[in-house]
Design an enzyme around this catalytic site. Structure first.
Site, PDB file in Angstrom:
ATOM      1  N   GLY A 175      54.268  44.582  49.194  1.00  0.00           N
ATOM      2  CA  GLY A 175      54.424  43.370  49.994  1.00  0.00           C
ATOM      3  C   GLY A 175      55.793  42.760  49.821  1.00  0.00           C
ATOM      4  O   GLY A 175      56.571  43.151  48.945  1.00  0.00           O
ATOM      5  N   ASN A 176      56.101  41.773  50.676  1.00  0.00           N
ATOM      6  CA  ASN A 176      57.406  41.131  50.583  1.00  0.00           C
ATOM      7  C   ASN A 176      57.446  40.179  49.397  1.00  0.00           C
ATOM      8  O   ASN A 176      56.481  40.034  48.643  1.00  0.00           O
ATOM      9  CB  ASN A 176      57.763  40.421  51.898  1.00  0.00           C
ATOM     10  CG  ASN A 176      56.792  39.293  52.242  1.00  0.00           C
ATOM     11  OD1 ASN A 176      56.179  38.697  51.370  1.00  0.00           O
ATOM     12  ND2 ASN A 176      56.644  39.023  53.526  1.00  0.00           N
ATOM     13  N   SER A 200      60.559  40.558  57.527  1.00  0.00           N
ATOM     14  CA  SER A 200      60.381  39.795  56.293  1.00  0.00           C
ATOM     15  C   SER A 200      61.475  38.738  56.177  1.00  0.00           C
ATOM     16  O   SER A 200      62.554  38.860  56.774  1.00  0.00           O
ATOM     17  CB  SER A 200      60.430  40.719  55.077  1.00  0.00           C
ATOM     18  OG  SER A 200      61.751  41.182  54.861  1.00  0.00           O
ATOM     19  N   ARG A 232      61.127  51.647  38.721  1.00  0.00           N
ATOM     20  CA  ARG A 232      60.888  50.581  37.752  1.00  0.00           C
ATOM     21  C   ARG A 232      59.707  50.909  36.850  1.00  0.00           C
ATOM     22  O   ARG A 232      59.738  50.646  35.642  1.00  0.00           O
ATOM     23  CB  ARG A 232      60.653  49.259  38.477  1.00  0.00           C
ATOM     24  CG  ARG A 232      61.913  48.656  39.101  1.00  0.00           C
ATOM     25  CD  ARG A 232      61.565  47.481  39.974  1.00  0.00           C
ATOM     26  NE  ARG A 232      62.748  46.826  40.538  1.00  0.00           N
ATOM     27  CZ  ARG A 232      62.752  46.167  41.696  1.00  0.00           C
ATOM     28  NH1 ARG A 232      61.638  46.095  42.417  1.00  0.00           N
ATOM     29  NH2 ARG A 232      63.863  45.594  42.142  1.00  0.00           N
ATOM     30  N   CYS A 242      61.203  58.100  47.589  1.00  0.00           N
ATOM     31  CA  CYS A 242      60.276  57.260  46.829  1.00  0.00           C
ATOM     32  C   CYS A 242      59.341  58.082  45.953  1.00  0.00           C
ATOM     33  O   CYS A 242      58.496  57.541  45.253  1.00  0.00           O
ATOM     34  CB  CYS A 242      59.476  56.377  47.784  1.00  0.00           C
ATOM     35  SG  CYS A 242      60.446  55.045  48.509  1.00  0.00           S
ATOM     36  N   ASP A 278      66.585  51.070  50.683  1.00  0.00           N
ATOM     37  CA  ASP A 278      65.456  51.616  51.431  1.00  0.00           C
ATOM     38  C   ASP A 278      65.851  52.783  52.325  1.00  0.00           C
ATOM     39  O   ASP A 278      64.987  53.403  52.950  1.00  0.00           O
ATOM     40  CB  ASP A 278      64.835  50.536  52.329  1.00  0.00           C
ATOM     41  CG  ASP A 278      64.157  49.431  51.543  1.00  0.00           C
ATOM     42  OD1 ASP A 278      63.708  49.704  50.410  1.00  0.00           O
ATOM     43  OD2 ASP A 278      64.087  48.301  52.053  1.00  0.00           O
ATOM     44  N   SER A 289      57.585  50.022  42.681  1.00  0.00           N
ATOM     45  CA  SER A 289      58.735  50.927  42.557  1.00  0.00           C
ATOM     46  C   SER A 289      58.468  51.999  41.520  1.00  0.00           C
ATOM     47  O   SER A 289      58.220  51.702  40.346  1.00  0.00           O
ATOM     48  CB  SER A 289      59.981  50.126  42.161  1.00  0.00           C
ATOM     49  OG  SER A 289      60.990  50.963  41.658  1.00  0.00           O
ATOM     50  N   LEU A 290      58.529  53.254  41.943  1.00  0.00           N
ATOM     51  CA  LEU A 290      58.341  54.359  41.008  1.00  0.00           C
ATOM     52  C   LEU A 290      59.420  54.341  39.932  1.00  0.00           C
ATOM     53  O   LEU A 290      59.167  54.638  38.762  1.00  0.00           O
ATOM     54  CB  LEU A 290      58.360  55.683  41.767  1.00  0.00           C
ATOM     55  CG  LEU A 290      57.785  56.904  41.055  1.00  0.00           C
ATOM     56  CD1 LEU A 290      56.314  56.705  40.716  1.00  0.00           C
ATOM     57  CD2 LEU A 290      57.956  58.146  41.927  1.00  0.00           C
ATOM     58  N   GLN A 326      57.394  36.948  49.030  1.00  0.00           N
ATOM     59  CA  GLN A 326      56.402  35.873  48.977  1.00  0.00           C
ATOM     60  C   GLN A 326      55.021  36.401  48.586  1.00  0.00           C
ATOM     61  O   GLN A 326      54.302  35.772  47.803  1.00  0.00           O
ATOM     62  CB  GLN A 326      56.336  35.165  50.344  1.00  0.00           C
ATOM     63  CG  GLN A 326      57.528  34.272  50.646  1.00  0.00           C
ATOM     64  CD  GLN A 326      58.798  35.049  50.970  1.00  0.00           C
ATOM     65  OE1 GLN A 326      58.744  36.247  51.287  1.00  0.00           O
ATOM     66  NE2 GLN A 326      59.931  34.386  50.915  1.00  0.00           N
ATOM     67  N   THR A 327      54.672  37.574  49.101  1.00  0.00           N
ATOM     68  CA  THR A 327      53.381  38.185  48.762  1.00  0.00           C
ATOM     69  C   THR A 327      53.301  38.512  47.276  1.00  0.00           C
ATOM     70  O   THR A 327      52.279  38.266  46.623  1.00  0.00           O
ATOM     71  CB  THR A 327      53.169  39.466  49.585  1.00  0.00           C
ATOM     72  OG1 THR A 327      53.206  39.141  50.976  1.00  0.00           O
ATOM     73  CG2 THR A 327      51.844  40.124  49.261  1.00  0.00           C
ATOM     74  N   ARG A 357      63.702  44.412  60.241  1.00  0.00           N
ATOM     75  CA  ARG A 357      62.332  44.129  59.850  1.00  0.00           C
ATOM     76  C   ARG A 357      62.134  42.611  59.892  1.00  0.00           C
ATOM     77  O   ARG A 357      63.093  41.848  59.977  1.00  0.00           O
ATOM     78  CB  ARG A 357      62.056  44.657  58.452  1.00  0.00           C
ATOM     79  CG  ARG A 357      62.116  46.169  58.349  1.00  0.00           C
ATOM     80  CD  ARG A 357      62.156  46.618  56.877  1.00  0.00           C
ATOM     81  NE  ARG A 357      60.959  46.221  56.157  1.00  0.00           N
ATOM     82  CZ  ARG A 357      60.858  46.195  54.827  1.00  0.00           C
ATOM     83  NH1 ARG A 357      61.906  46.524  54.079  1.00  0.00           N
ATOM     84  NH2 ARG A 357      59.731  45.851  54.242  1.00  0.00           N
TER      85      ARG A 357
END
Length: 314
Positions: free
Chosen positions: A158-159, A19, A140, A250, A92, A137-138, A161-162, A17
């Site tokens: 988002g990553n 990111s 968390r 997820c 993931d 996150s479900l 930074q986002t 990916r």
């Protein structure tokens, strides 16, 4: 080495990916392969592949397909021969790989803890009543609501930074990131408080990098064997077997962590209702060669204690 080495003209292609964290993991893989075979980094090409999970940022993962959203396009490229290996964050990864692919190489595991990120004073325990916390996150979300049902949880996709930008914009008072990601990106400037395992178990395989390959590629198999971290492999054998038995995705709040204690494994796990109203936890110990069987056994034990309607929301 019994096979021809990659060259700048015919490099080994590493799929990832795009990111910053995903790229850091791909660079680490490249560096380890380069060092293991005394090859210049130029013989390894980083190929960035955008996944569905990277494109859809305004909806929860469980609504758009779960964990496979971060792997499907990369695995398609691997099967098609567009790349030679795929580098993944193991938290993931689905527990089963497509026909023709295998995931049997892991790099040394990083810090497995979650981190609570906030620009405000105090930590997780200091949040005021009704505070807004962001998380996609479900697991968390469920763990947090189990401990603090008064909190308001908002979607945070988002990553890294986002998510930090959302936090600085005041969308939420705090959020969560994996300590592993912060460490791999050397983001020492990000204010974080590590959450100990006794307070919040992490996602299964958190902090681990996995490398996927084609089953019928003996050269790549031999090269990856040189950088495989055996202790991490033992730990993930238990954790991923546990997750597989629970049918983890997820859509299911599941936490789990395996540690090595001499020649034994110690696996802890918990399953939760998404609203945090119920949490069922347990642990198991046993010899390392039995890691996968022990993971399945712990999962069965938790499932046996769950009420009949525990997964009715799925």
């Amino acid at each position: 080495m019994t096979h021809t080495m990659p060259t700048p003209a015919e490099p080994l292609k590493i799929g990832t990916r795009g990111s910053p964290l995903a790229l850091a993991q791909a660079y680490e893989t490249r560096s380890r392969l380069s060092a293991a075979f005394s090859l210049p980094e130029e013989v390894f090409e980083i190929v960035v592949i955008k996944t569905t999970g990277d494109k859809v940022l305004d909806r929860p993962l469980k609504e758009i397909g779960g964990k496979g959203l971060f792997t499907r396009e990369i695995e398609d490229a691997l099967l098609d021969g567009g790349i030679d290996i795929a580098v993944h964050s193991m938290k993931d990864m689905p527990t089963l790989q497509p026909d023709g692919l295998i995931l049997d190489t892991y790099l040394p595991r990083e810090d497995t803890r979650d981190a609570f990120i906030t620009f405000a004073e105090g930590g997780l325990a200091d949040l005021p009543q009704g505070a807004v916390v962001g998380s996609s996150s479900l697991r968390r979300r469920a763990q947090l609501l189990n401990r603090r049902p008064d909190l308001q949880i908002v979607e945070f996709r988002g990553n890294l930074q986002t998510r930090l930008k959302k936090l600085s914009d005041g969308v939420a008072r705090g959020t969560f990131l994996a300590m592993a990601g912060l460490n791999r990106l050397n983001m020492t400037e990000v204010p974080r408080i590590a959450i100990e395992h006794e307070e919040m178990l992490p996602a299964v395989a958190q902090g681990a990098i996995g490398i996927e390959r084609r089953i019928d590629d003996p050269r790549t198999q031999e090269m990856l064997a040189a950088i495989h971290d055996v202790p991490t492999g033992h730990r993930l054998a238990a954790e991923r077997s546990y997750l597989l038995k629970l049918d983890g995705s997820c859509e299911t709040p599941i936490a789990g962590l395996c540690l090595l204690e001499g020649d034994q494994i110690w696996l802890r796990g918990e399953i939760l209702r998404p609203d945090g109203s119920e949490c069922i936890s347990g642990e198991i110990r046993g010899p390392i060669p039995d890691a996968a069987a022990l993971g399945a056994e712990l999962a069965s034990e938790l499932l046996g204690r769950a009420p009949a309607d525990f997964f009715s929301w799925r």
